[in-house]
Design an enzyme around this catalytic site. Structure first.
Site, short mmCIF file in Angstrom:
data_model
loop_
_atom_site.label_atom_id
_atom_site.label_comp_id
_atom_site.label_asym_id
_atom_site.label_seq_id
_atom_site.Cartn_x
_atom_site.Cartn_y
_atom_site.Cartn_z
N CYS A 1 -29.80 -17.89 15.23
CA CYS A 1 -29.38 -18.11 13.97
C CYS A 1 -30.67 -18.36 12.92
CB CYS A 1 -28.24 -18.87 13.58
SG CYS A 1 -27.31 -18.42 12.10
N HIS B 1 -23.79 -16.80 17.30
CA HIS B 1 -23.39 -18.04 17.79
C HIS B 1 -22.31 -17.72 18.92
CE1 HIS B 1 -25.18 -20.44 14.80
NE2 HIS B 1 -24.69 -19.70 14.15
#
Length: 499
Positions: free
Chosen positions: A344, A441
């Site tokens: 991320c 994630h």
């Protein structure tokens, strides 16, 4: 106004006394008893987040509690999520949607009334679906300077008319004083709701503790409904302050007992402890791998010689990138010859540039990244929150589940990197596989993919591969939840909940 359903409120004498874990255990205990139960936390301040099936963002802790209850996570379980960004500001996520970034005073002035309305509506919806609502407080309910704007503690208990348990951490010392002081600072109508005291993180002889418990019950008139043993294994921490409070969180106990000899034959993975690290629950599956040694490395520390360095998620990508540059860790990474991974915000840092045209993270401009992958990122006000199903292209074909939480879009130069997944714009790697990053994630939760990647690393070292695993980390998480419930249930007086 009092709602009609059954509920239990769990508050604590301070932060990190074990409220989250207790509610998690109670969710699983009631589920096993055949009850329909849901967790609830009105307001959570955390950078560990999860995306519900309908694309709403909640704290990961409430997702974990929902799994303990055997139900899908839902936005009603955490209607307000505050995501700290530094400088006393937080991004406000209301009913699963980011509504802006505010300083504390601004937030309470502008959003207190709509936030409290959201809390009441969420509770009403949960009560229509479940037999029990297990409500978790935040911090302490006795912060007299904050009580007028406390959405998460006794305001919820009073609204529900809910019996309440007060949890204290005996490992810190002074637990009895903390209980007495907290009770004295509560208003009479609040104190009347306290029906039980729980002593958590106990290590030692119950016989030696009993005189103190007898005194506490006699002095307060409130029964001690639980003395919970210390849990010497890891479930996800609620926020990064839990890591700060426990610097040995990721130090494998086998390592502390046996030293370097026991680390031989295990891959060493260093995760950079960014100032605004987010979603560190991503690495729980790696922590559970017996052939992996996981450790933190702080900016300013020597990187050492790990096999892999991971740049995790970040709430403020640019500020954390600047921290790497100012402390010299960015230069250490450039000199490092091992494998580098970005998740991320960490993915965004791996690229060549990060543009913030509207100054969402500070001063508007375009900034140089670490330059490991030919990526360009533009930070944007629109937040992506969605669950993802796709298939990996590297290190082997495998089905992938995960979720995205990010503000920004990234473009890749296809002449210098390759996609990780069938789905576009989700992750890239260099041609060698030494450096890669993903917006996803929960990637390491995928057993087959995780083992394929670890085996790819092991082959680089000439080591034998590990057996490949099917399934998902959720299966291991289930075992931990069962273990927690079985450990704590004998130490709790559950008469109130089993009536």
């Amino acid at each position: 106004m009092s709602c009609s359903g059954r509920s239990l409120m769990v508050v604590g004498t301070s932060s990190h006394v074990g409220k989250t874990l207790l509610v998690t255990a109670l969710c699983r205990i009631l589920k096993k008893a055949g009850k329909r139960v849901a967790p609830f936390k009105a307001q959570n301040m955390s950078l560990n987040a999860y995306v519900t099936p309908d694309g709403k963002e909640i704290a990961y802790a409430q997702a974990l509690q929902a799994w303990a209850a055997g139900i899908p996570p839902a936005v009603e379980m955490n209607p307000i999520l505050l995501k700290p960004q530094g400088n006393l500001t937080s991004q406000i996520v209301l009913n699963g949607v980011a509504v802006g970034t505010y300083r504390a005073g601004e937030y309470y002035e502008r959003w207190f009334a709509p936030a409290w309305q959201a809390v009441k509506e969420a509770l009403a919806r949960l009560q229509k679906q479940y037999d029990w609502i297990l409500c978790e407080g935040a911090g302490s309910p006795a912060e007299v300077n904050l009580k007028h704007r406390d959405l998460a503690n006794m305001r919820v208990a009073l609204h529900l008319g809910s019996p309440t348990w007060l949890v204290a951490d005996i490992d810190r010392g002074g637990a009895l004083a903390h209980v007495v002081g907290t009770l004295q600072l509560l208003e009479p109508e609040e104190r009347a709701l306290i029906r039980g005291i729980v002593i958590n993180k106990f290590r030692g002889s119950r016989e030696l503790l009993q005189p103190g418990l007898d005194w506490l019950e006699n002095y307060t008139g409130i029964p001690v409904v639980g003395v919970l043993p210390w849990v010497d294994w890891v479930l996800p921490q609620e926020d990064s302050m839990g890591i700060a409070a426990n610097p040995l969180l990721w130090e494998d106990r086998r390592d502390r007992a046996g030293g370097q000899a026991l680390r031989e034959g295990r891959l060493e993975i260093a995760v950079v402890r960014l100032p605004q690290v987010a979603n560190f629950s991503d690495f729980d599956p790696l922590l559970a791998e017996p052939t992996v040694h996981l450790r933190w490395v702080h900016p300013g520390q020597s990187l050492g010689s790990p096999d892999v360095v991971i740049l995790p998620g970040s709430k403020t990508t640019l500020n954390d990138l600047f921290a790497l540059q100012k402390t010299g860790l960015a230069e250490q990474l450039r000199q490092y010859s091992g494998h580098i991974v970005g998740i991320c915000g960490g993915l965004q840092m791996l690229g060549e540039t990060i543009a913030d045209p509207e100054g969402w993270e500070g001063i508007a401009g375009t900034y140089s990244g670490l330059g490991f992958l030919p990526l360009t990122t533009v930070l944007q006000p629109t937040k992506v929150t969605q669950q993802v199903q796709t298939q990996s292209r590297w290190p082997a074909l495998a089905p992938i589940q995960g979720y995205e939480i990010h503000q920004g879009s990234t473009q890749a130069d296809p002449s210098g990197c390759l996609p990780l997944f069938d789905r576009e714009n989700l992750g890239w790697r260099d041609p060698t596989g030494r450096i890669w990053g993903s917006y996803l994630h929960g990637l390491f939760d995928n057993h087959l993919w995780r083992r394929q990647w670890l085996n790819w690393l092991r082959r680089q070292k000439g080591w034998d591969p590990l057996p490949e695993l099917e399934g998902h980390y959720a299966q291991q998480r289930e075992q931990l939840l069962e273990r927690l419930a079985d450990l704590w249930q004998p130490h709790l007086d559950l008469g109130l909940l089993m009536e």
